[in-house]
Design a protein around this motif. Structure first.
Motif, PDB file in Angstrom:
ATOM      1  N   THR A 180       0.846  -1.203   0.000  1.00 18.39           N
ATOM      2  CA  THR A 180       0.000   0.000   0.000  1.00 18.39           C
ATOM      3  C   THR A 180       0.875   1.244   0.000  1.00 18.39           C
ATOM      4  OG1 THR A 180      -0.130  -0.050   2.414  1.00 18.39           O
ATOM      5  CG2 THR A 180      -1.956  -1.066   1.208  1.00 18.39           C
ATOM      6  N   ALA A 181       1.996   1.180   0.743  1.00 18.51           N
ATOM      7  CA  ALA A 181       2.906   2.326   0.769  1.00 18.51           C
ATOM      8  C   ALA A 181       3.495   2.556  -0.621  1.00 18.51           C
ATOM      9  CB  ALA A 181       4.007   2.099   1.805  1.00 18.51           C
ATOM     10  N   THR A 182       3.828   1.455  -1.307  1.00 19.50           N
ATOM     11  CA  THR A 182       4.372   1.561  -2.668  1.00 19.50           C
ATOM     12  C   THR A 182       3.330   2.173  -3.607  1.00 19.50           C
ATOM     13  OG1 THR A 182       5.472  -0.512  -2.135  1.00 19.50           O
ATOM     14  CG2 THR A 182       5.630   0.244  -4.414  1.00 19.50           C
ATOM     15  N   ALA A 183       2.087   1.654  -3.495  1.00 19.17           N
ATOM     16  CA  ALA A 183       1.022   2.160  -4.373  1.00 19.17           C
ATOM     17  C   ALA A 183       0.798   3.644  -4.127  1.00 19.17           C
ATOM     18  CB  ALA A 183      -0.270   1.374  -4.132  1.00 19.17           C
ATOM     19  N   MET A 184       0.793   4.030  -2.832  1.00 12.87           N
ATOM     20  CA  MET A 184       0.513   5.431  -2.516  1.00 12.87           C
ATOM     21  C   MET A 184       1.643   6.347  -2.970  1.00 12.87           C
ATOM     22  SD  MET A 184      -1.446   5.084   1.088  1.00 12.87           S
ATOM     23  CE  MET A 184      -1.761   6.822   1.379  1.00 12.87           C
ATOM     24  N   ALA A 185       2.879   5.823  -2.968  1.00 15.74           N
ATOM     25  CA  ALA A 185       4.004   6.642  -3.413  1.00 15.74           C
ATOM     26  C   ALA A 185       3.793   7.108  -4.855  1.00 15.74           C
ATOM     27  CB  ALA A 185       5.312   5.864  -3.275  1.00 15.74           C
ATOM     28  N   PHE A 186       3.109   6.267  -5.653  1.00 14.84           N
ATOM     29  CA  PHE A 186       2.819   6.663  -7.034  1.00 14.84           C
ATOM     30  C   PHE A 186       1.911   7.889  -7.091  1.00 14.84           C
ATOM     31  CE2 PHE A 186       4.070   2.336  -8.188  1.00 14.84           C
ATOM     32  CZ  PHE A 186       4.833   2.608  -9.322  1.00 14.84           C
ATOM     33  N   PHE A 187       1.074   8.023  -6.068  1.00 20.88           N
ATOM     34  CA  PHE A 187       0.104   9.120  -6.051  1.00 20.88           C
ATOM     35  C   PHE A 187       0.537  10.234  -5.103  1.00 20.88           C
ATOM     36  CE2 PHE A 187      -2.307   5.423  -7.431  1.00 20.88           C
ATOM     37  CZ  PHE A 187      -3.057   5.913  -8.480  1.00 20.88           C
ATOM     38  N   GLU A 188       1.825  10.245  -4.707  1.00 23.63           N
ATOM     39  CA  GLU A 188       2.287  11.198  -3.698  1.00 23.63           C
ATOM     40  C   GLU A 188       1.989  12.644  -4.121  1.00 23.63           C
ATOM     41  OE1 GLU A 188       6.251  10.326  -2.443  1.00 23.63           O
ATOM     42  OE2 GLU A 188       6.113  11.676  -0.716  1.00 23.63           O
ATOM     43  N   HIS A 189       2.154  12.894  -5.416  1.00 17.51           N
ATOM     44  CA  HIS A 189       1.901  14.232  -5.952  1.00 17.51           C
ATOM     45  C   HIS A 189       0.451  14.652  -5.690  1.00 17.51           C
ATOM     46  CE1 HIS A 189       1.927  17.577  -8.750  1.00 17.51           C
ATOM     47  NE2 HIS A 189       0.878  17.025  -9.374  1.00 17.51           N
ATOM     48  N   GLU A 190      -0.489  13.744  -6.008  1.00 13.05           N
ATOM     49  CA  GLU A 190      -1.908  14.041  -5.789  1.00 13.05           C
ATOM     50  C   GLU A 190      -2.201  14.215  -4.300  1.00 13.05           C
ATOM     51  OE1 GLU A 190      -0.815  11.838  -7.907  1.00 13.05           O
ATOM     52  OE2 GLU A 190      -1.883  12.091  -9.809  1.00 13.05           O
ATOM     53  N   LEU A 191      -1.614  13.366  -3.482  1.00 13.81           N
ATOM     54  CA  LEU A 191      -1.875  13.436  -2.040  1.00 13.81           C
ATOM     55  C   LEU A 191      -1.347  14.737  -1.458  1.00 13.81           C
ATOM     56  CD1 LEU A 191      -1.083   9.749  -1.024  1.00 13.81           C
ATOM     57  CD2 LEU A 191      -3.305  10.883  -0.885  1.00 13.81           C
ATOM     58  N   ALA A 192      -0.216  15.210  -1.985  1.00 19.16           N
ATOM     59  CA  ALA A 192       0.353  16.468  -1.492  1.00 19.16           C
ATOM     60  C   ALA A 192      -0.537  17.640  -1.869  1.00 19.16           C
ATOM     61  CB  ALA A 192       1.758  16.653  -2.063  1.00 19.16           C
ATOM     62  N   ARG A 193      -1.117  17.593  -3.087  1.00 20.18           N
ATOM     63  CA  ARG A 193      -1.954  18.708  -3.541  1.00 20.18           C
ATOM     64  C   ARG A 193      -3.314  18.687  -2.870  1.00 20.18           C
ATOM     65  NH1 ARG A 193      -2.075  20.237  -9.707  1.00 20.18           N
ATOM     66  NH2 ARG A 193      -3.409  21.780  -8.723  1.00 20.18           N
ATOM     67  N   ALA A 194      -3.829  17.502  -2.577  1.00 20.30           N
ATOM     68  CA  ALA A 194      -5.179  17.420  -1.995  1.00 20.30           C
ATOM     69  C   ALA A 194      -5.135  16.532  -0.750  1.00 20.30           C
ATOM     70  CB  ALA A 194      -6.162  16.870  -3.022  1.00 20.30           C
ATOM     71  N   ARG A 212       1.861  18.947   6.013  1.00 17.98           N
ATOM     72  CA  ARG A 212       3.286  19.288   6.045  1.00 17.98           C
ATOM     73  C   ARG A 212       4.145  18.076   5.726  1.00 17.98           C
ATOM     74  NH1 ARG A 212       5.521  22.916  10.762  1.00 17.98           N
ATOM     75  NH2 ARG A 212       7.345  22.525   9.451  1.00 17.98           N
ATOM     76  N   ALA A 213       3.702  16.884   6.122  1.00 17.60           N
ATOM     77  CA  ALA A 213       4.508  15.690   5.900  1.00 17.60           C
ATOM     78  C   ALA A 213       3.664  14.621   5.214  1.00 17.60           C
ATOM     79  CB  ALA A 213       5.059  15.174   7.227  1.00 17.60           C
ATOM     80  N   VAL A 214       3.536  14.763   3.879  1.00 12.02           N
ATOM     81  CA  VAL A 214       2.716  13.817   3.109  1.00 12.02           C
ATOM     82  C   VAL A 214       3.243  12.391   3.269  1.00 12.02           C
ATOM     83  CG1 VAL A 214       1.940  13.206   0.791  1.00 12.02           C
ATOM     84  CG2 VAL A 214       2.049  15.592   1.490  1.00 12.02           C
ATOM     85  N   VAL A 215       4.557  12.267   3.504  1.00 16.77           N
ATOM     86  CA  VAL A 215       5.161  10.951   3.647  1.00 16.77           C
ATOM     87  C   VAL A 215       4.471  10.140   4.755  1.00 16.77           C
ATOM     88  CG1 VAL A 215       6.943  11.766   5.241  1.00 16.77           C
ATOM     89  CG2 VAL A 215       7.374   9.742   3.853  1.00 16.77           C
TER      90      VAL A 215
END
Lengths: 444, 444
Positions: free
Chosen positions: A276-290, B289-292
């Motif tokens: 799940t962490a790997t999958a979410m890393a792909f969407f890190e950009h989206e998660l950071a924006r929203a 602040r910490a999306v990670v």
């Protein structure tokens, strides 16, 4: 219940929580008859542990009480050849030969469950002769089964005579007149789970076991099957909880053994879930924006897991009871896709109402947005994802037991935690993909 | 198995997947004896459905085959008074009176399970008189139990005589010489689950039922108990999967009924799980602040749920088998806290290695950080949270069945999905609180 049976009952009931020493103490306080009943009713591991506390002379006394099938089970508890020989040495010569024959069968097959002793009749006997012949057999050997088995000269099973029918037979009648000529019987290599189905289906008290040539080898009794069913059920439930089956009562297992039984599956699930962490890393950009998206991750992911565990448990139990067979997979898949869709719709509606209501209440109280200005689109994203995730969860959950069975593995391994882990990664991908589409140009 | 029994067996096995019409068709293809065996072996709901396909004259024929206890179960399948009266009207007058008496007992208590017919003896009889008396009883009434019950003039149970011992008795012996004078017996209001424990503990084939004054009312047989145990197991497993127990085989339940059985728990779990969104909203600032941090949320949260479902399943099964009692709660809690700590440590180690290794590999390949410059602190946060979450999950999972039982609810309701939902919210709070502390001044 009389006070005597209560004492033996009470000791038996408290057995799992007593120390080995307390058990021996309680055991020696019982009267001889009560102690014999208790010893015979104990499971083989418990008998083995109790014997380990006694001196050899006392051991011999108790080991000789056991029927050959129970003695064979006891001997199989010994982990080294020396202890096994020691136990075998305590048996009568004739019983030892029977036990040796039984040990050749798998413990969980018909041959391993049966008692090789049973009452026999010859087909040409009259009812009176049969009773006289039985009387001699009963005086030599006590067997719990109240049926006599009619064998021909080659020891092939011709029929079964319940004692009841022999008692009520007219003096002139022959064994062949009163016998049930087509008894249900099973081969010696049949698995115990299948045998328990046959017992349940035919309402039986005893079931004869035949070898490949139709010779009668022994009898399986309903009381043994009850133990089998309970043991298989414990194994299923432990597997469904996402761990290896424990062979001993909970409080009797040492802390180290407990960790060992559980850490394997937990670690496998952990490694699986770490995708799940790997999958979410792909969407890190989206998660950071929203960031608002991440708030609903546990909710969506767990809904898929829950619907999946409902589906897998249903199919596992239906398979165990013989209600669903491998070839029914397509009917089941169609059903679950439909059910999953309906369930997803219900959750989607709850989610829509919940998000919109919270936003409205929050704005009324704080005069600021809770889920941002695009909260309607967020609600739509969550709702649409729920339909997809719940449908996918139901479908994956119901197909997994089929897959396991097709590969000759135990369907019960498709536990709730296992299904949830499988569905979590895909659930995340569904959610974040839906978000990319719905929120494109607004939040993302 | 002969080809005849196979046919009846095959039909019985295929029963759950056949349409009502196919069932009647298959049923009428069987020979009379085979059809009788099958009809008696069917569950009451299946008998009821099969009868519904027949005309009244045919119905009467089959209903009259049933023992009073089975007839009472059948009558209880009818949902309206009219159908119930219709079925009762088909019975013999004497059987009808017995069924009426049985209907007064709860279906899942001893009184509802027992057959009111059994063979009786008087204590003053000689063995020969007893056999002659039994012969008359057997010719009037066929009962599956091969024991005769010795009653005094007030119908109080004095002892049990196995037919085996009567056959082998010497002519001069009396009933009181051969009877087992202290038989295990149960009161009419004892619950069926407790009865199944007594059967398993004493290796019984039949168990007499007494009223409050010690009068013998009937006999429960091992074959009925096997059905009870199977039904209770199905109920447990369905509850463990997070849904209401289905009363019918999977493929026989209509799609609407299926959704109804599952949507309730799914919606409750969904609403419970939606508090994760509320909890996370409190930490929205940190998450922004910490999306990670959000990458590891499903991993941490599910580890708590998995260890919790292991613990709850263990305790639920141990309670059902009588291996753990309410007053053992503290021993269990201590054990699980310890086990949870050990399991958490193992997962923490895996997490440390996994995060550090991924970071190292990613940097080597892409020359950029994967989890940011403070990746060591992130790894420490995840590892420390895992220990706390897994320990808390094990503790909550093992205590929940105790709590349910203390409130007289079914411990099996502490299903994996239920425990996971409970643990998810607290797991998130543990994780994000640990993060606030560990990452304070660096990422946060």
């Amino acid at each position: 219940m009389t006070s005597d049976t209560l004492t033996r009952s009470e000791l038996h009931e408290a057995w799992p929580v007593l120390t080995p020493h307390e058990r021996l103490e309680g055991f020696s306080l019982l009267g001889r008859a009560q102690a014999e009943d208790l010893f015979e009713a104990l499971s083989s591991p418990s008998q083995f542990e109790l014997l380990a506390e006694m001196d050899p002379q006392e051991q011999r006394l108790w080991v000789r009480l056991l029927d050959p099938d129970d003695a064979a089970d006891l001997v199989q508890q010994a982990e080294d050849a020396e202890t096994r020989d020691h136990l075998m040495g305590m048996l009568d010569k004739s019983v030892r030969a029977q036990v040796t024959a039984l040990l050749a069968y798998a413990e969980d097959a018909a041959g391993g469950l049966m008692n090789p002793n049973f009452y026999r009749l010859r087909p040409e006997m009259s009812a009176d002769e049969a009773i006289a012949y039985l009387r001699r057999q009963i005086r030599e050997l006590i067997v719990a089964v109240h049926y006599a088995y009619v064998l021909d000269a080659q020891q092939k099973l011709l029929g079964v005579v319940p004692f009841r029918d022999l008692i009520s037979a007219a003096p002139g009648q022959h064994v062949t007149d009163v016998m049930n000529a087509k008894p249900v019987a099973v081969p010696a290599d049949m698995d115990q789970e299948e045998i328990s189905h046959i017992f349940a289906r035919h309402d039986l008290f005893a079931l004869p076991v035949l070898d490949a040539e139709g010779h009668m080898k022994g009898v399986i009794t309903a009381d043994d099957i009850l133990d089998v069913v309970n043991a298989e059920h414990t194994e299923d439930i432990h597997k469904l909880g996402g761990m290896s089956a424990l062979e001993r009562p909970y409080l009797q297992l040492g802390p180290l053994a407990m960790v060992r039984k559980r850490v394997g599956w937990l670690a496998i699930l952990f490694v699986g879930e770490s995708f799940t962490a790997t999958a979410m890393a792909f969407f890190e950009h989206e998660l950071a924006r929203a960031v608002v998206l991440s708030l609903f991750i546990p909710l969506i992911v767990s809904s898929g897991g829950n619907s999946g565990s409902q589906a897998s448990t249903l199919i596992i139990r239906a398979m165990a009871l013989g209600h669903v067979r491998l070839r029914d997979w397509f009917r089941v898949a169609r059903r679950e896709a439909l059910t999953g869709f309906a369930l997803g719709m219900v959750l989607a509606c709850i989610a829509l109402v919940r998000i919109l209501a919270w936003e409205y209440l929050y704005r009324a109280a704080r005069h600021a947005p809770l889920y941002g200005e695009h909260y309607v689109l967020v609600a739509v994203t969550v709702a649409a994802s729920l339909i997809g995730v719940v449908m996918w969860g139901s479908l994956a959950g119901c197909m997994l037991p089929f897959l396991l069975r097709a590969f000759r593995l135990d369907p019960a391994s498709a536990s709730a935690p296992f299904v949830a882990t499988l569905v979590d990664v895909s659930g995340l991908v569904i959610y974040l993909s839906v978000a990319s589409v719905v929120l494109h140009g607004t939040l993302l």
